[in-house]
Scaffold this motif. Structure first.
Motif, PDB file in Angstrom:
ATOM      1  N   MET A 196       0.862  -1.017   0.089  1.00  0.00           N
ATOM      2  CA  MET A 196      -0.022  -0.043  -0.027  1.00  0.00           C
ATOM      3  C   MET A 196       0.930   1.131  -0.096  1.00  0.00           C
ATOM      4  O   MET A 196       1.999   1.408   0.773  1.00  0.00           O
ATOM      5  CB  MET A 196      -0.913   0.142   1.141  1.00  0.00           C
ATOM      6  N   VAL A 197       0.497   2.312  -0.947  1.00  0.00           N
ATOM      7  CA  VAL A 197       1.201   3.653  -0.900  1.00  0.00           C
ATOM      8  C   VAL A 197       0.358   4.504   0.051  1.00  0.00           C
ATOM      9  O   VAL A 197      -0.826   4.440  -0.069  1.00  0.00           O
ATOM     10  CB  VAL A 197       1.335   3.888  -2.244  1.00  0.00           C
ATOM     11  N   ARG A 198       1.101   5.216   0.763  1.00  0.00           N
ATOM     12  CA  ARG A 198       0.411   6.336   1.905  1.00  0.00           C
ATOM     13  C   ARG A 198       1.006   7.549   1.355  1.00  0.00           C
ATOM     14  O   ARG A 198       2.278   7.823   0.760  1.00  0.00           O
ATOM     15  CB  ARG A 198       1.029   5.994   3.231  1.00  0.00           C
ATOM     16  N   VAL A 199       0.277   8.637   1.369  1.00  0.00           N
ATOM     17  CA  VAL A 199       0.484   9.800   0.897  1.00  0.00           C
ATOM     18  C   VAL A 199       0.369  10.891   1.966  1.00  0.00           C
ATOM     19  O   VAL A 199      -0.740  10.990   2.697  1.00  0.00           O
ATOM     20  CB  VAL A 199      -0.379  10.405  -0.150  1.00  0.00           C
TER      21      VAL A 199
ATOM     22  N   PHE B 259      -5.324  12.200   3.979  1.00  0.00           N
ATOM     23  CA  PHE B 259      -4.040  11.990   3.802  1.00  0.00           C
ATOM     24  C   PHE B 259      -3.807  11.033   5.226  1.00  0.00           C
ATOM     25  O   PHE B 259      -4.175  11.303   5.998  1.00  0.00           O
ATOM     26  CB  PHE B 259      -3.293  13.387   4.003  1.00  0.00           C
ATOM     27  N   ASP B 260      -2.484  10.385   4.830  1.00  0.00           N
ATOM     28  CA  ASP B 260      -2.059   9.500   5.635  1.00  0.00           C
ATOM     29  C   ASP B 260      -1.117  10.131   6.825  1.00  0.00           C
ATOM     30  O   ASP B 260      -1.245   9.586   7.957  1.00  0.00           O
ATOM     31  CB  ASP B 260      -1.237   8.388   5.206  1.00  0.00           C
ATOM     32  N   HIS B 261      -0.452  11.151   6.386  1.00  0.00           N
ATOM     33  CA  HIS B 261       0.227  11.737   7.273  1.00  0.00           C
ATOM     34  C   HIS B 261       0.596  13.275   6.754  1.00  0.00           C
ATOM     35  O   HIS B 261       0.296  13.640   5.770  1.00  0.00           O
ATOM     36  CB  HIS B 261       1.785  11.192   7.442  1.00  0.00           C
TER      37      HIS B 261
ATOM     38  N   LEU C  58       1.578  12.547  12.072  1.00  0.00           N
ATOM     39  CA  LEU C  58       2.263  13.993  12.174  1.00  0.00           C
ATOM     40  C   LEU C  58       3.736  13.898  12.286  1.00  0.00           C
ATOM     41  O   LEU C  58       4.213  13.041  13.055  1.00  0.00           O
ATOM     42  CB  LEU C  58       1.591  14.631  13.468  1.00  0.00           C
ATOM     43  N   GLY C  59       4.400  14.740  11.816  1.00  0.00           N
ATOM     44  CA  GLY C  59       5.841  14.717  11.863  1.00  0.00           C
ATOM     45  C   GLY C  59       6.579  16.045  11.501  1.00  0.00           C
ATOM     46  O   GLY C  59       5.948  17.012  10.984  1.00  0.00           O
TER      47      GLY C  59
END
Length: 299
Positions: A1-4, A29-31, A67-68
């Motif tokens: 799976m690709v996360r965006v 959005f994932d992050h 979150l980052g």
């Protein structure tokens, strides 16, 4: 799976920024990330807020989204107090915090606290920064005496929710930093090769993808079979990804074909760097469910 994921620059007061961070989660959005600088490039004389309180506020109002920092560096941070900040962000977010971290560039941040270090010094400092951060975040008491940092009975109690610590996503473009990403990182992050400004736009875009493929091959050799995720800042390319939703979708698809499981774009600004139309972000977000079905090419 690709996360965006999406980067939101820390330029608005929280009274306005709050709605945008919530919207990033609503859009799927994932992050979501923000820069960790004291000021940045052409925006140095524009509003610019501190990273840690902004992410703490975002963590308090969101529920799901990761979150980052994209990315923190030793340019103005010491690992002991910064580890406390990381522990706090991990706590407020319920374990959703991801530490994007890099060696630090040669821009404004590099010299704001004193003479800017040479590239070699910066690389050695980064290696020690990662070593000490890793120790601080995985044990309750840490002692360290090195070339750049000291820690004397530095306490990290109660520790982080994420175990054994929040993930490190280590930014690296050259072989020495890539080796650190392979050693300490749960993820390797890159913005790809530096674009050639003297090449026509379409050719420059293709040249960037070709250079990125070579960088991936180089990291594969350095990582030597270790399990390290791949994270791509799609806006390192000559063309801003959200010039159109279609271009961003194409970028995610091409990134997946190179083995990237996580891709990051920037929330469009009204003008200048990352300037674009927020409607393209909305159109791109509508494609996220399909993009998640992509499988990164095995590396």
């Amino acid at each position: 799976m690709v996360r965006v994921g999406v980067v939101l620059l820390p330029q608005e007061r929280w009274a306005r920024a709050r709605a945008r961070w919530l919207r990033a989660e609503e859009l799927g959005f994932d992050h979501a990330w923000t820069y960790d600088h004291l000021a940045w490039r052409d925006l140095a004389d524009e509003p610019w807020f501190a990273t840690v309180p902004l992410l703490a506020a975002a963590a308090a109002v969101t529920e799901r989204i990761g979150l980052g920092t994209w990315v923190a560096s030793p340019n103005f941070r010491h690992p002991v107090p910064f580890a406390k900040d990381v522990m706090g962000l991990d706590d407020v977010s319920g374990g959703r915090f991801v530490l994007g971290v890099g060696a630090g560039g040669e821009g404004w941040d590099a010299g704001v606290l004193g003479p800017a270090p040479t590239r070699g010094v910066r690389t050695r400092r980064f290696a020690e920064f990662l070593e000490v951060l890793d120790a601080l975040l995985t044990q309750p008491v840490t002692d360290h005496a090195g070339e750049f940092y000291e820690a004397h009975a530095a306490r990290m109690i109660p520790g982080t929710i994420a175990r054994p610590r929040p993930p490190f996503v280590v930014a690296a473009n050259g072989p020495r930093a890539m080796a650190l990403a392979a050693r300490y990182g749960q993820g390797w992050a890159t913005y790809g090769p530096v674009p050639d400004d003297d090449v026509a736009a379409d050719l420059a875009q293709e040249s960037w993808w070709e250079g990125l493929a070579r960088m991936v091959e180089g990291f594969d050799e350095i990582a030597a079979g270790r399990t390290v995720g791949r994270w791509l800042n799609l806006d390192g390319a000559p063309r801003f990804s959200l010039t159109s939703a279609a271009l961003a979708v194409e970028g995610v698809e091409r990134a997946a074909a190179l083995g990237f499981g996580d891709v990051v774009v920037h929330w469009p600004r009204p003008s200048g760097v990352y300037g674009g139309d927020e409607r393209e972000l909305e159109r791109f977000a509508a494609e996220l469910p399909r993009l998640r079905t992509l499988e990164p090419a095995p590396r």
